[in-house]
Design an enzyme around this catalytic site. Structure first.
Site, PDB file in Angstrom:
ATOM      1  CE  LYS A 197      11.410   3.178  20.473  1.00  0.00           C
ATOM      2  NZ  LYS A 197      12.148   3.686  20.086  1.00  0.00           N
ATOM      3  CD  GLU A 255      -0.347   5.535   9.548  1.00  0.00           C
ATOM      4  OE1 GLU A 255      -0.865   4.989   8.074  1.00  0.00           O
ATOM      5  OE2 GLU A 255      -1.335   6.372   9.525  1.00  0.00           O
ATOM      6  CB  CYS A 290       6.283   3.069   4.695  1.00  0.00           C
ATOM      7  SG  CYS A 290       5.242   4.606   5.383  1.00  0.00           S
ATOM      8  CD  GLU A 336       8.605  -1.034   4.025  1.00  0.00           C
ATOM      9  OE1 GLU A 336       8.593  -1.565   4.894  1.00  0.00           O
ATOM     10  OE2 GLU A 336       7.902   0.236   3.269  1.00  0.00           O
TER      11      GLU A 336
HETATM   12  C1  SIN Z   1       7.240   7.003   5.773  1.00  0.00           C
HETATM   13  O1  SIN Z   1       7.591   6.669   5.045  1.00  0.00           O
HETATM   14  O2  SIN Z   1       6.758   5.935   7.106  1.00  0.00           O
HETATM   15  C2  SIN Z   1       5.858   8.035   6.051  1.00  0.00           C
HETATM   16  C3  SIN Z   1       6.525   9.183   4.999  1.00  0.00           C
HETATM   17  C4  SIN Z   1       5.419  10.308   4.359  1.00  0.00           C
HETATM   18  O3  SIN Z   1       5.203  10.303   5.523  1.00  0.00           O
HETATM   19  O4  SIN Z   1       5.694  10.737   3.570  1.00  0.00           O
END
Ligand code: SIN
Length: 496
Positions: free
Chosen positions: A189, A265, A299, A398
């Site tokens: 998805k 993640e 992230c 964030e």
């Molecule tokens: C992400 O921001 O979720 C992943 C970034 C990355 O793999 O460098």
């Protein structure tokens, strides 16, 4: 593909082969309800395509397809799985420009960054095509001698993969490639903001000969009910999610009744620590990379610049210069170095964090109000705030935008304590010329990943993931495929 205005139509001409239906059991089709939803260009707000809008009935069909395909795919030889993944790698590599144009179109990042994302995405396909033939087990004599112990890896089963909009291609291959290498089938998805890259990848996979039902892709504007339906299906065995900690918590709760394997993640709040002995020019260079990649919408973006008092004036001055030099504009304009954020709502959220920090006493060295914002409502010029008080919201949230917040410190202990003063623990960056200090920092930082004198850690061959509220499990590297494998142990009576 349905096109928007003439201007948008021209810009998507190279992506005209992108499918807009959903892929279920090897068939491209509409949703059962016949519903479609629009995909927007974040630079202009224009509709660039409409795609099939999957509902819970489509989710059930996709589950049927993934479950039906699992026995044969899990029994396919490792070499066959490897060869297919390698063929998909080659196809993505060969069609890199088409993919990059599509990523820029639906996500907004500058074309150069989209090209980098496509290369990163393709690397996962290549890496796991190489890993697929190296899934080993063990054999040992039991210590007492009465048995032989065999361990082998078995694919966990059909998996649900839920991916974000910020890397619309790479976050998919980072999950799909190890899942397929392990022998799992998947229901994918993609994010509702960016389904087109996923659908083009699905087409490339089908053209490469991937058997029907091994990868099923459900674009949807109603992710909640769809994901809940799949997680409630007894045949699903694993959830892999990339997204916010808040949504991750909800998904973990939904995964609990089925006791599903999960890889999560989740969000970060990355510290970027510049010690007093750092090469400040290199730190500024690394800061630009760690802050501005994807417009800060990552992230692993540096969220808190924690800078030693003695080097702070040089670091802040150097970073201010680099931020002011950014060219803000549409991602497909070759002059742009910073594209729009994904939406006006995301822009307003990031600007709101800046406003709150200034209201709490942060010093605005570079402010988004300094120049023209860009052609659309989702653009935000870079920001640099110095001496940000810990009471400001920006210290805990964030940012997901091009705003750099600087906090100052005097001793090593104080700097590392500030870095760890967060519930997140994805990545930390440190700049120092002292090897002993670097090792102390690597050991002290409560993070899954550490960049030492580098503002970029992501690599298909390395384990990506966090600790604390940043998640569970790792993606990439040798370890990434283990997330899709169960260990089975057999105890065999020893020959008399
Ligand atoms: C992400 O921001 O979720 C992943 C970034 C990355 O793999 O460098």
């Amino acid at each position: 593909m349905q096109q928007g205005t003439d201007a948008a139509g021209q810009r998507i001409a190279g992506a005209a082969r992108t499918p807009t239906g959903m892929l279920v059991g090897g068939e491209w089709r509409e949703s059962r309800e016949g519903a479609r939803f629009p995909v927007l260009d974040p630079a202009t707000g224009e509709v660039i395509a409409t795609v099939a809008d999957a509902g819970v009935e489509d989710a059930a069909d996709a589950m049927d397809a993934a479950a039906a395909a699992f026995p044969r795919w899990s029994a396919a030889s490792p070499r066959r799985r490897a060869a297919l993944l390698h063929d998909v790698f080659t196809a993505v590599h060969d069609r890199a420009e088409e993919f990059a144009a599509l990523v820029t179109l639906e996500m907004g990042k500058p074309l150069a960054e989209s090209r980098a994302e496509v290369a990163y995405a393709a690397d996962f396909l290549r890496w796991y095509s190489e890993e697929a033939v190296r899934l080993t087990g063990t054999f040992r004599t039991a210590p007492g001698g009465a048995a032989r112990h065999l361990t082998l890896n078995r694919p966990v089963g059909p998996c649900l993969l839920v991916t974000p909009w910020n890397f619309p291609l790479a976050m998919i291959t980072r999950k799909v490639a190890p899942a397929l290498a392990a022998g799992c089938t998947v229901v994918l998805k993609p994010a509702e903001e960016t389904p087109l890259s996923a659908l083009l990848l699905a087409r490339v996979m089908a053209e490469a000969g991937l058997p029907a039902g091994v990868v099923n892709v459900l674009s949807t504007s109603r992710p909640g009910p769809l994901v809940e339906a799949v997680l409630g299906d007894r045949r699903i065995r694993k959830l892999s999610f990339t997204g916010s900690t808040e949504v991750g918590r909800r998904l973990l709760a939904l995964a609990a009744p089925g006791v599903l394997r999960t890889s999560m993640e989740l969000g970060g709040n990355a510290p970027f620590v510049v010690f007093d002995d750092a090469d400040v020019d290199a730190a500024v260079e690394g800061a630009v990379a760690a802050k501005l990649r994807n417009g800060g919408q990552s992230c692993v973006a540096a969220n808190r610049f924690i800078v030693a008092d003695s080097v702070a004036p040089r670091f802040v001055g150097g970073l201010a210069e680099r931020l002011r030099a950014q060219v803000v504009g549409p991602g497909d304009d070759p002059r742009s170095t910073l594209g729009p954020l994904i939406s006006q709502a995301q822009r307003d959220r990031a600007a709101g964090l800046v406003d709150d920090a200034v209201a709490h006493g942060a010093e605005p060295v570079v402010h988004y109000g300094e120049g023209a914002a860009g052609p659309g409502d989702a653009f935000l010029r870079p920001v640099l705030l110095d001496r940000v008080p810990p009471s400001a919201e920006i210290a805990r949230k964030e940012i997901f935008g091009p705003a750099a917040a600087v906090y100052r410190f005097s001793t090593e202990e104080e700097g590392l304590a500030l870095a760890n003063d967060t519930r997140s623990g994805l990545v930390g960056y440190v700049y120092t010329r002292d090897l002993d200090r670097a090792v102390r920092a690597i050991e002290a930082l409560e993070c899954g990943m550490v960049g030492v004198n580098r503002g970029h850690v992501s690599d298909a061959s390395a384990p990506f993931g966090g600790v604390k509220e940043s998640g569970l499990g790792r993606e990439g590297g040798e370890i990434g495929v283990q997330e899709y494998l169960e260990t089975r142990y057999a105890s065999i009576a020893a020959p008399a």
